[in-house]
Design a protein around this motif. Structure first.
Motif, PDB file in Angstrom:
ATOM      1  N   ALA A   3       0.827  -1.204   0.000  1.00 17.79           N
ATOM      2  CA  ALA A   3       0.000   0.000   0.000  1.00 17.79           C
ATOM      3  C   ALA A   3       0.864   1.257   0.000  1.00 17.79           C
ATOM      4  O   ALA A   3       0.568   2.233  -0.702  1.00 17.79           O
ATOM      5  CB  ALA A   3      -0.927   0.002   1.219  1.00 17.79           C
ATOM      6  N   GLU A  61       2.291   2.033  -3.375  1.00 16.73           N
ATOM      7  CA  GLU A  61       1.307   2.495  -4.354  1.00 16.73           C
ATOM      8  C   GLU A  61       0.934   3.965  -4.173  1.00 16.73           C
ATOM      9  O   GLU A  61       0.343   4.561  -5.078  1.00 16.73           O
ATOM     10  CB  GLU A  61       0.054   1.624  -4.277  1.00 16.73           C
ATOM     11  CG  GLU A  61       0.292   0.199  -4.779  1.00 16.73           C
ATOM     12  CD  GLU A  61      -0.945  -0.664  -4.677  1.00 16.73           C
ATOM     13  OE1 GLU A  61      -2.009  -0.148  -4.262  1.00 16.73           O
ATOM     14  OE2 GLU A  61      -0.861  -1.862  -5.006  1.00 16.73           O
ATOM     15  N   ASN A  73      -1.729   9.721  -4.350  1.00 11.45           N
ATOM     16  CA  ASN A  73      -2.633   8.621  -4.667  1.00 11.45           C
ATOM     17  C   ASN A  73      -3.393   8.234  -3.403  1.00 11.45           C
ATOM     18  O   ASN A  73      -3.019   8.612  -2.299  1.00 11.45           O
ATOM     19  CB  ASN A  73      -1.857   7.419  -5.200  1.00 11.45           C
ATOM     20  CG  ASN A  73      -2.737   6.445  -5.969  1.00 11.45           C
ATOM     21  OD1 ASN A  73      -3.911   6.721  -6.223  1.00 11.45           O
ATOM     22  ND2 ASN A  73      -2.179   5.306  -6.343  1.00 11.45           N
ATOM     23  N   ASN A 118      -5.180   4.654  -1.729  1.00 10.77           N
ATOM     24  CA  ASN A 118      -5.406   3.218  -1.816  1.00 10.77           C
ATOM     25  C   ASN A 118      -6.486   2.848  -0.803  1.00 10.77           C
ATOM     26  O   ASN A 118      -6.352   3.125   0.377  1.00 10.77           O
ATOM     27  CB  ASN A 118      -4.092   2.478  -1.504  1.00 10.77           C
ATOM     28  CG  ASN A 118      -4.192   0.984  -1.734  1.00 10.77           C
ATOM     29  OD1 ASN A 118      -5.150   0.350  -1.314  1.00 10.77           O
ATOM     30  ND2 ASN A 118      -3.200   0.416  -2.385  1.00 10.77           N
ATOM     31  N   THR A 145     -13.001   2.193  -5.085  1.00 12.76           N
ATOM     32  CA  THR A 145     -11.782   1.391  -5.261  1.00 12.76           C
ATOM     33  C   THR A 145     -11.257   1.434  -6.688  1.00 12.76           C
ATOM     34  O   THR A 145     -10.145   0.968  -6.951  1.00 12.76           O
ATOM     35  CB  THR A 145     -12.038  -0.074  -4.883  1.00 12.76           C
ATOM     36  OG1 THR A 145     -12.980  -0.655  -5.800  1.00 12.76           O
ATOM     37  CG2 THR A 145     -12.588  -0.194  -3.472  1.00 12.76           C
ATOM     38  N   GLU A 152      -9.707   2.768 -10.176  1.00 14.64           N
ATOM     39  CA  GLU A 152      -8.734   3.757 -10.621  1.00 14.64           C
ATOM     40  C   GLU A 152      -9.440   4.867 -11.397  1.00 14.64           C
ATOM     41  O   GLU A 152     -10.282   4.615 -12.256  1.00 14.64           O
ATOM     42  CB  GLU A 152      -7.697   3.088 -11.526  1.00 14.64           C
ATOM     43  CG  GLU A 152      -6.647   4.015 -12.102  1.00 14.64           C
ATOM     44  CD  GLU A 152      -5.704   4.580 -11.050  1.00 14.64           C
ATOM     45  OE1 GLU A 152      -5.104   5.633 -11.310  1.00 14.64           O
ATOM     46  OE2 GLU A 152      -5.576   3.961  -9.976  1.00 14.64           O
TER      47      GLU A 152
END
Length: 214
Positions: free
Chosen positions: A38, A41, A103, A105, A120, A122
């Motif tokens: 995580a 990301e 970002n 997550n 969830t 993208e």
């Protein structure tokens, strides 16, 4: 009969204990691997992190300060809210050193399939509204992010305003916690505005209503 029941209970307890001993390390390792995934990301490349454990609005929040040697790489905040349509929503939110969101997550959610679960995906509108943006430059309501229906400029998921508000609530908590660690100040509760305590360590629900009510 008492002896037999005692023996059965003893054997069962020993079995449960043995299974727990066998599984506790793999579970911990899997959790650590998931956390690292995580972090990777939502953050640029980093070598190590220090961790600040905070409590905001009575909820546990963890801030990872990532670095490369002496250079700050960014912050990742493990944040949560209990205001989801079906309860808890947990996020990992990444920030660059200047506060820009990199970002988000979604770590945990149990929202309505096809509606709230789109958080969830993208490029969903919630993420698109804040990614690569400094949150202080957004249209704030009372100093906080808000969905468009509440006067802000964060685009909500279609037919899932409750889930969208929960997502934004968790982002606000992450922003508050990151700012606290970055500036070396006490965090402020998102709901009350009161300051709260936090500790540091180092290492290498809302009213229920239909999602379609909007």
């Amino acid at each position: 009969m008492v002896a037999v029941l005692f023996s059965i209970t003893l054997i069962a307890s020993a079995g449960v204990g043995a299974v727990n001993m066998i599984t506790v390390e793999p579970i911990a390792a899997a959790k650590a691997a998931a956390t690292q995934q995580a972090l990777s990301e939502v953050l640029p490349a980093f070598e190590r992190t220090s961790i600040d454990e905070l409590e905001v609005d009575g909820l546990p929040i963890r801030v990872y300060t990532a670095s490369n040697g002496e250079a700050l790489a960014g912050y990742a905040v493990e944040t949560m809210t209990k205001q989801g349509f079906n309860g808890v929503v947990k996020l990992m939110v990444g920030f660059l050193p200047d506060g820009t969101v990199t970002n988000v997550n979604v770590l945990e959610q149990s929202e309505t399939p096809g509606l709230g679960t789109k958080m969830t995906e993208e490029g969903n509108p919630l993420l698109a509204s804040i990614r690569n943006r400094k949150l202080e430059e957004k249209k704030l309501v009372g100093g906080k992010l808000a969905v468009t229906k509440d006067g802000g400029d964060v685009d909500a998921l279609t037919a899932a305003t409750i889930s969208s508000r929960a997502y934004v609530d968790a982002i606000n908590r992450a922003w508050m916690a990151m700012t606290s660690v970055k500036e070396g100040t006490r965090p402020t509760d998102v709901a009350t505005g009161a300051t709260v305590q936090h500790t540091e360590q180092t290492e290498e629900p809302a009213a229920r209503e239909g999602e379609r009510d909007e």
